[in-house]
Design a protein around this motif. Structure first.
Motif, mmCIF file in Angstrom:
data_model
loop_
_atom_site.group_PDB
_atom_site.id
_atom_site.type_symbol
_atom_site.label_atom_id
_atom_site.label_comp_id
_atom_site.label_asym_id
_atom_site.label_seq_id
_atom_site.Cartn_x
_atom_site.Cartn_y
_atom_site.Cartn_z
ATOM 1 N N THR A 105 68.039 -33.631 72.240
ATOM 2 C CA THR A 105 67.290 -32.376 72.235
ATOM 3 C C THR A 105 68.197 -31.237 71.806
ATOM 4 O OG1 THR A 105 65.854 -33.175 74.005
ATOM 5 C CG2 THR A 105 65.909 -30.805 73.642
ATOM 6 N N THR A 106 67.763 -30.470 70.816
ATOM 7 C CA THR A 106 68.496 -29.301 70.356
ATOM 8 C C THR A 106 67.556 -28.101 70.357
ATOM 9 O OG1 THR A 106 67.981 -29.772 68.038
ATOM 10 C CG2 THR A 106 70.068 -30.637 68.904
ATOM 11 N N LEU B 101 66.265 -28.531 83.784
ATOM 12 C CA LEU B 101 67.522 -29.246 83.975
ATOM 13 C C LEU B 101 67.802 -29.530 85.438
ATOM 14 C CD1 LEU B 101 69.883 -27.429 81.449
ATOM 15 C CD2 LEU B 101 68.773 -29.634 81.180
ATOM 16 N N THR B 102 66.817 -29.304 86.303
ATOM 17 C CA THR B 102 67.009 -29.547 87.726
ATOM 18 C C THR B 102 67.431 -31.001 87.947
ATOM 19 O OG1 THR B 102 65.277 -27.929 88.232
ATOM 20 C CG2 THR B 102 65.893 -29.469 89.985
ATOM 21 N N GLY B 103 68.537 -31.161 88.645
ATOM 22 C CA GLY B 103 69.034 -32.503 88.943
ATOM 23 C C GLY B 103 69.736 -33.182 87.793
ATOM 24 N N LYS B 104 69.882 -32.482 86.671
ATOM 25 C CA LYS B 104 70.514 -33.113 85.503
ATOM 26 C C LYS B 104 71.853 -32.479 85.153
ATOM 27 C CE LYS B 104 66.117 -34.632 83.724
ATOM 28 N NZ LYS B 104 65.107 -34.550 82.688
ATOM 29 N N LEU B 105 72.263 -31.476 85.895
ATOM 30 C CA LEU B 105 73.558 -30.859 85.659
ATOM 31 C C LEU B 105 74.623 -31.507 86.532
ATOM 32 C CD1 LEU B 105 72.556 -27.095 85.468
ATOM 33 C CD2 LEU B 105 73.098 -28.615 83.563
ATOM 34 N N GLU B 106 75.836 -31.619 85.999
ATOM 35 C CA GLU B 106 76.927 -32.226 86.764
ATOM 36 C C GLU B 106 77.510 -31.233 87.736
ATOM 37 O OE1 GLU B 106 79.502 -33.573 83.593
ATOM 38 O OE2 GLU B 106 78.480 -35.501 83.525
ATOM 39 N N THR C 21 75.977 -31.857 81.618
ATOM 40 C CA THR C 21 74.923 -32.716 82.140
ATOM 41 C C THR C 21 75.316 -34.180 81.996
ATOM 42 O OG1 THR C 21 72.597 -33.354 81.887
ATOM 43 C CG2 THR C 21 73.729 -32.614 79.907
ATOM 44 N N TRP C 22 74.860 -34.967 82.956
ATOM 45 C CA TRP C 22 75.106 -36.405 82.856
ATOM 46 C C TRP C 22 74.170 -37.048 81.835
ATOM 47 C CZ3 TRP C 22 70.634 -38.892 83.841
ATOM 48 C CH2 TRP C 22 69.701 -38.257 84.672
ATOM 49 N N ASP C 23 73.084 -36.353 81.507
ATOM 50 C CA ASP C 23 72.121 -36.857 80.520
ATOM 51 C C ASP C 23 72.573 -36.389 79.138
ATOM 52 O OD1 ASP C 23 70.006 -37.463 78.865
ATOM 53 O OD2 ASP C 23 68.454 -36.754 80.253
ATOM 54 N N LYS C 24 73.263 -37.254 78.410
ATOM 55 C CA LYS C 24 73.850 -36.872 77.128
ATOM 56 C C LYS C 24 72.793 -36.428 76.111
ATOM 57 C CE LYS C 24 77.791 -37.440 78.774
ATOM 58 N NZ LYS C 24 78.315 -36.268 79.445
ATOM 59 N N ASN C 25 71.534 -36.811 76.314
ATOM 60 C CA ASN C 25 70.471 -36.347 75.434
ATOM 61 C C ASN C 25 70.224 -34.850 75.596
ATOM 62 O OD1 ASN C 25 70.099 -38.975 74.539
ATOM 63 N ND2 ASN C 25 68.535 -39.415 76.073
ATOM 64 N N LEU C 26 70.669 -34.283 76.712
ATOM 65 C CA LEU C 26 70.454 -32.861 76.981
ATOM 66 C C LEU C 26 71.752 -32.053 76.927
ATOM 67 C CD1 LEU C 26 67.884 -33.144 79.920
ATOM 68 C CD2 LEU C 26 67.419 -32.517 77.546
ATOM 69 N N SER C 27 72.802 -32.629 76.349
ATOM 70 C CA SER C 27 74.093 -31.924 76.331
ATOM 71 C C SER C 27 74.008 -30.623 75.537
ATOM 72 C CB SER C 27 75.200 -32.826 75.790
ATOM 73 O OG SER C 27 74.896 -33.245 74.476
ATOM 74 N N TYR C 28 73.234 -30.610 74.459
ATOM 75 C CA TYR C 28 73.084 -29.374 73.681
ATOM 76 C C TYR C 28 72.357 -28.305 74.497
ATOM 77 C CZ TYR C 28 72.534 -26.357 69.622
ATOM 78 O OH TYR C 28 72.608 -25.292 68.757
#
Length: 199
Positions: free
Chosen positions: A107-108, A194-199, A48-55
């Motif tokens: 977020t974990t 995660l819609t629109g937040k995945l690379e 994901t481009w949103d590093k807060n949601l990488s986990y």
């Protein structure tokens, strides 16, 4: 250690010739924390481009890995059936869910508290002699799982209640578990979109 390491051991068991029925239990680590360390050997992980949601992306990838693991187990059993003619059945289930928490904008998913969704887990059966797909929404209690497993394996015992895991009917009793779940006061833990937040 990767869950895929179990596959070699599983094949070794399948290669042991027997005419008896077998119950083989594969205990995976699946999506347990630290989930990002559990997916290092999977191709094309979700990012994901949103590093807060990488986990969270790692968590979704771990589900993909579990799907691949079940597929590989199925393929090994299918190959074994083509040689021996032995039918097979697979049951997959999870022991609990996870809840997400956000700290310092990260977020974990952990088992740090119980939400009502902790008890809403998958239970899947795959039979070698069936090609159809049936989805059931009946409520089954883990407290009845041992009896259901015994009946699935066709164990005959007068003290074994006739509990079916896949009859599509709610369990007659869950020994008060549903009442305990209803008393959980922590907020429900909704899915993370995660819609629109995945690379």
């Amino acid at each position: 250690m990767s869950d895929f390491a179990l596959l070699k051991l599983f094949k070794q068991i399948l290669d042991q010739k027997t005419d008896q029925s077998r119950l083989i239990i594969l205990h995976t680590l699946g999506s347990h924390p630290d989930v990002c360390k559990r997916i290092l050997d999977i191709k094309n992980p979700y990012t994901t481009w949103d590093k807060n949601l990488s986990y969270v992306a790692c968590y979704v990838t771990s589900i993909k890995k579990t799907d691949q693991f079940i597929e590989k187990v199925f393929e090994l059993l299918k190959k074994e059936k083509s040689v021996t003619g032995r039918p097979f059945s697979i049951i997959y289930f999870s022991d609990h869910g996870l809840a997400h928490k956000t700290e310092k904008n990260k977020t974990t998913l952990t088992n740090n508290f119980a939400s009502k969704f902790h008890y809403d887990i998958p239970l899947i059966k795959i039979d070698s002699d069936r090609n159809d797909r049936i989805e059931l929404s009946s409520e089954k209690s883990g407290l009845n799982f041992t009896e259901g497993l015994g009946n699935w394996m066709n164990i005959q015992n007068p003290d074994l209640p006739k509990t079916s895991l896949f009859d599509g009917k709610n369990d007659l009793t869950d020994y008060g578990l549903k009442e305990k779940i209803n008393l959980i006061s922590t907020p429900k833990d909704p899915a993370i979109d995660l819609t629109g937040k995945l690379e």
